[in-house]
Design a protein around this motif. Sequence first.
Motif, PDB file in Angstrom:
ATOM      1  N   ALA A 163      37.168  35.093  44.017  1.00  0.00           N
ATOM      2  CA  ALA A 163      36.231  35.689  44.434  1.00  0.00           C
ATOM      3  C   ALA A 163      35.742  37.038  44.032  1.00  0.00           C
ATOM      4  CB  ALA A 163      36.628  35.919  46.108  1.00  0.00           C
ATOM      5  N   LEU A 164      34.478  37.504  43.907  1.00  0.00           N
ATOM      6  CA  LEU A 164      33.847  38.835  43.199  1.00  0.00           C
ATOM      7  C   LEU A 164      33.282  39.370  44.636  1.00  0.00           C
ATOM      8  CD1 LEU A 164      31.989  39.093  40.025  1.00  0.00           C
ATOM      9  CD2 LEU A 164      31.206  40.242  42.064  1.00  0.00           C
ATOM     10  N   VAL A 165      33.965  40.453  44.962  1.00  0.00           N
ATOM     11  CA  VAL A 165      33.119  41.392  46.063  1.00  0.00           C
ATOM     12  C   VAL A 165      32.812  42.673  45.508  1.00  0.00           C
ATOM     13  CG1 VAL A 165      33.814  42.282  48.431  1.00  0.00           C
ATOM     14  CG2 VAL A 165      35.109  40.139  47.357  1.00  0.00           C
TER      15      VAL A 165
ATOM     16  N   GLU B 177      47.013  47.790  44.642  1.00  0.00           N
ATOM     17  CA  GLU B 177      47.780  47.269  45.891  1.00  0.00           C
ATOM     18  C   GLU B 177      47.807  45.760  45.897  1.00  0.00           C
ATOM     19  OE1 GLU B 177      45.962  47.757  50.319  1.00  0.00           O
ATOM     20  OE2 GLU B 177      45.719  49.543  49.216  1.00  0.00           O
ATOM     21  N   LEU B 178      46.444  45.032  45.438  1.00  0.00           N
ATOM     22  CA  LEU B 178      46.532  43.688  45.479  1.00  0.00           C
ATOM     23  C   LEU B 178      47.482  43.092  44.398  1.00  0.00           C
ATOM     24  CD1 LEU B 178      42.663  42.733  45.112  1.00  0.00           C
ATOM     25  CD2 LEU B 178      44.227  42.315  47.061  1.00  0.00           C
ATOM     26  N   LYS B 179      47.572  43.893  43.209  1.00  0.00           N
ATOM     27  CA  LYS B 179      48.664  43.389  42.393  1.00  0.00           C
ATOM     28  C   LYS B 179      50.085  43.473  42.932  1.00  0.00           C
ATOM     29  CE  LYS B 179      46.049  43.807  37.950  1.00  0.00           C
ATOM     30  NZ  LYS B 179      45.665  44.837  36.913  1.00  0.00           N
ATOM     31  N   ALA B 180      50.369  44.461  43.618  1.00  0.00           N
ATOM     32  CA  ALA B 180      51.608  44.788  44.039  1.00  0.00           C
ATOM     33  C   ALA B 180      52.071  43.685  45.155  1.00  0.00           C
ATOM     34  CB  ALA B 180      51.652  46.129  44.658  1.00  0.00           C
ATOM     35  N   GLN B 181      50.993  43.209  45.800  1.00  0.00           N
ATOM     36  CA  GLN B 181      51.585  42.044  46.738  1.00  0.00           C
ATOM     37  C   GLN B 181      51.434  40.636  46.029  1.00  0.00           C
ATOM     38  OE1 GLN B 181      48.385  42.831  49.889  1.00  0.00           O
ATOM     39  NE2 GLN B 181      47.382  41.274  49.236  1.00  0.00           N
ATOM     40  N   GLY B 182      50.982  40.635  44.791  1.00  0.00           N
ATOM     41  CA  GLY B 182      51.273  39.403  44.046  1.00  0.00           C
ATOM     42  C   GLY B 182      49.781  38.293  44.055  1.00  0.00           C
TER      43      GLY B 182
ATOM     44  N   VAL C 123      37.154  42.621  53.454  1.00  0.00           N
ATOM     45  CA  VAL C 123      36.986  41.315  52.887  1.00  0.00           C
ATOM     46  C   VAL C 123      37.847  40.897  51.842  1.00  0.00           C
ATOM     47  CG1 VAL C 123      35.097  39.972  51.661  1.00  0.00           C
ATOM     48  CG2 VAL C 123      34.448  41.410  53.638  1.00  0.00           C
ATOM     49  N   VAL C 124      38.032  41.754  50.801  1.00  0.00           N
ATOM     50  CA  VAL C 124      38.881  41.623  49.682  1.00  0.00           C
ATOM     51  C   VAL C 124      40.264  41.302  50.233  1.00  0.00           C
ATOM     52  CG1 VAL C 124      40.095  42.865  47.974  1.00  0.00           C
ATOM     53  CG2 VAL C 124      37.734  42.903  47.989  1.00  0.00           C
ATOM     54  N   LEU C 125      40.849  41.900  51.394  1.00  0.00           N
ATOM     55  CA  LEU C 125      42.144  41.757  51.674  1.00  0.00           C
ATOM     56  C   LEU C 125      42.291  40.264  52.411  1.00  0.00           C
ATOM     57  CD1 LEU C 125      43.112  45.471  53.054  1.00  0.00           C
ATOM     58  CD2 LEU C 125      43.807  44.099  50.916  1.00  0.00           C
TER      59      LEU C 125
ATOM     60  N   ARG D  92      42.028  34.665  43.985  1.00  0.00           N
ATOM     61  CA  ARG D  92      42.181  35.646  43.022  1.00  0.00           C
ATOM     62  C   ARG D  92      40.970  36.553  43.131  1.00  0.00           C
ATOM     63  NH1 ARG D  92      42.655  32.070  37.896  1.00  0.00           N
ATOM     64  NH2 ARG D  92      41.584  30.696  39.011  1.00  0.00           N
ATOM     65  N   ILE D  93      40.919  37.823  42.699  1.00  0.00           N
ATOM     66  CA  ILE D  93      39.844  38.924  43.386  1.00  0.00           C
ATOM     67  C   ILE D  93      39.362  39.675  41.992  1.00  0.00           C
ATOM     68  CG2 ILE D  93      39.449  40.928  44.620  1.00  0.00           C
ATOM     69  CD1 ILE D  93      39.946  38.687  46.437  1.00  0.00           C
ATOM     70  N   VAL D  94      37.935  39.600  42.089  1.00  0.00           N
ATOM     71  CA  VAL D  94      37.301  40.467  41.110  1.00  0.00           C
ATOM     72  C   VAL D  94      36.704  41.726  42.128  1.00  0.00           C
ATOM     73  CG1 VAL D  94      35.486  40.786  39.373  1.00  0.00           C
ATOM     74  CG2 VAL D  94      36.775  38.586  39.703  1.00  0.00           C
ATOM     75  N   ALA D  95      37.320  42.907  42.126  1.00  0.00           N
ATOM     76  CA  ALA D  95      36.701  43.973  42.778  1.00  0.00           C
ATOM     77  C   ALA D  95      35.692  44.851  42.247  1.00  0.00           C
ATOM     78  CB  ALA D  95      38.041  44.669  43.378  1.00  0.00           C
ATOM     79  N   VAL D  96      34.716  45.084  42.457  1.00  0.00           N
ATOM     80  CA  VAL D  96      33.553  45.722  41.890  1.00  0.00           C
ATOM     81  C   VAL D  96      33.071  46.992  42.863  1.00  0.00           C
ATOM     82  CG1 VAL D  96      31.316  45.479  41.036  1.00  0.00           C
ATOM     83  CG2 VAL D  96      32.583  43.494  40.912  1.00  0.00           C
ATOM     84  N   GLY D  97      33.366  47.866  42.242  1.00  0.00           N
ATOM     85  CA  GLY D  97      32.889  49.269  42.870  1.00  0.00           C
ATOM     86  C   GLY D  97      32.200  50.235  42.087  1.00  0.00           C
ATOM     87  N   ARG D  98      31.583  51.328  42.680  1.00  0.00           N
ATOM     88  CA  ARG D  98      31.083  52.318  41.996  1.00  0.00           C
ATOM     89  C   ARG D  98      32.148  53.592  41.783  1.00  0.00           C
ATOM     90  NH1 ARG D  98      25.725  54.525  44.371  1.00  0.00           N
ATOM     91  NH2 ARG D  98      27.288  54.909  46.201  1.00  0.00           N
ATOM     92  N   ASN D  99      32.876  53.650  42.789  1.00  0.00           N
ATOM     93  CA  ASN D  99      34.063  54.399  42.919  1.00  0.00           C
ATOM     94  C   ASN D  99      34.943  54.130  42.276  1.00  0.00           C
ATOM     95  OD1 ASN D  99      36.232  55.582  44.070  1.00  0.00           O
ATOM     96  ND2 ASN D  99      34.969  56.613  45.544  1.00  0.00           N
ATOM     97  N   ARG D 100      35.701  54.635  41.051  1.00  0.00           N
ATOM     98  CA  ARG D 100      36.684  54.323  40.059  1.00  0.00           C
ATOM     99  C   ARG D 100      38.218  54.125  40.941  1.00  0.00           C
ATOM    100  NH1 ARG D 100      37.736  53.239  35.058  1.00  0.00           N
ATOM    101  NH2 ARG D 100      35.626  53.743  34.389  1.00  0.00           N
TER     102      ARG D 100
END
Length: 245
Positions: free
Chosen positions: A7-9, A47-52, A20-22, A30-38
């Motif tokens: 999922a790309l959000v 956070e996602l990786k830490a939860q597996g 939505v990502v959570l 699996r997540i592709v997280a896209v944002g302007r804010n680094r």
Amino acid sequence: MPKDKVALVTGVSRGIGRAVVLALAAAGARIVAVGRNREGTESLVEELKAQGTEALAIVADVSQADDVERVFSEATAAFGRIDILVNNAGINRDGLLLRMKEEDWDAVLDVNLKGAFLCTRAAAKIMSKQRYGRIINISSVVGQMGNAGQANYCASKAGLFGLTKSNARELARRNVTVNAVAPGFIVTEMTDSLPEKVKEELLGQIPMERFGTAEDVAAAVAFLAAEQTGYITGQILGVNGGMYM
Ligand code: NAP
């Protein structure tokens, strides 16, 4: 949602995008997280990786064609496919019509509508080849009702309905669904700044007598992103406490 879905959000650093990502990660994507804010984008991915959850952060501005091209090439290089696209990144630059500056019109249309177009065009190429996809555009109840002081924002959100329905018709035979979620008044940073008087007036228009949460919206997105809802396309799902029916 089976474990292999990607999922790309967009617009994930806070508010609805983050929720939505959570929700999609909790459903096994699996997540592709896209944002302007680094900082916000990268910390969510940590956070996602830490939860597996397998996840990738990409810093990009969805209104820039070059950025969007890079997003989709990095995402497919990492995961090989994209099953779900959620066009959530959005801004507002409110003002009454007679005082609205041309740059405020352009900025809002560029992010909210052109950004969704650019991401959808890139995703549709991949999803058509896969013969599978779910595209969800985050619009707004004000795209349905209009709102004084938000001509640019409402036009961009109403534009998303036309984009959603046209793309739904074009992509249906490739097994790609395209739907819109139209949230009502949701408590996030975007709405925090509204004057108390305006908030009270809005509350009076909501039969459920409460504002929505980012999680309310995320649940609707997760529904439309599921494999089982593949016969729903070209629809607008309101998440507005009954404010608009
Ligand atoms: P928010 O708290 O302001 O979050 C918007 C997110 O989008 C932020 O992470 C922001 O990142 C990101 N973003 C903005 N412009 C971007 C760009 N050009 N490229 C990439 N990311 C960008 O807003 P929200 O309330 O969660 O709203 C999310 C979506 O729901 C928006 O499309 C909004 O119009 C829609 N919506 C909200 C409500 C509501 O009541 N809150 C109601 C209806 C619809 P930065 O940190 O870089 O700014």
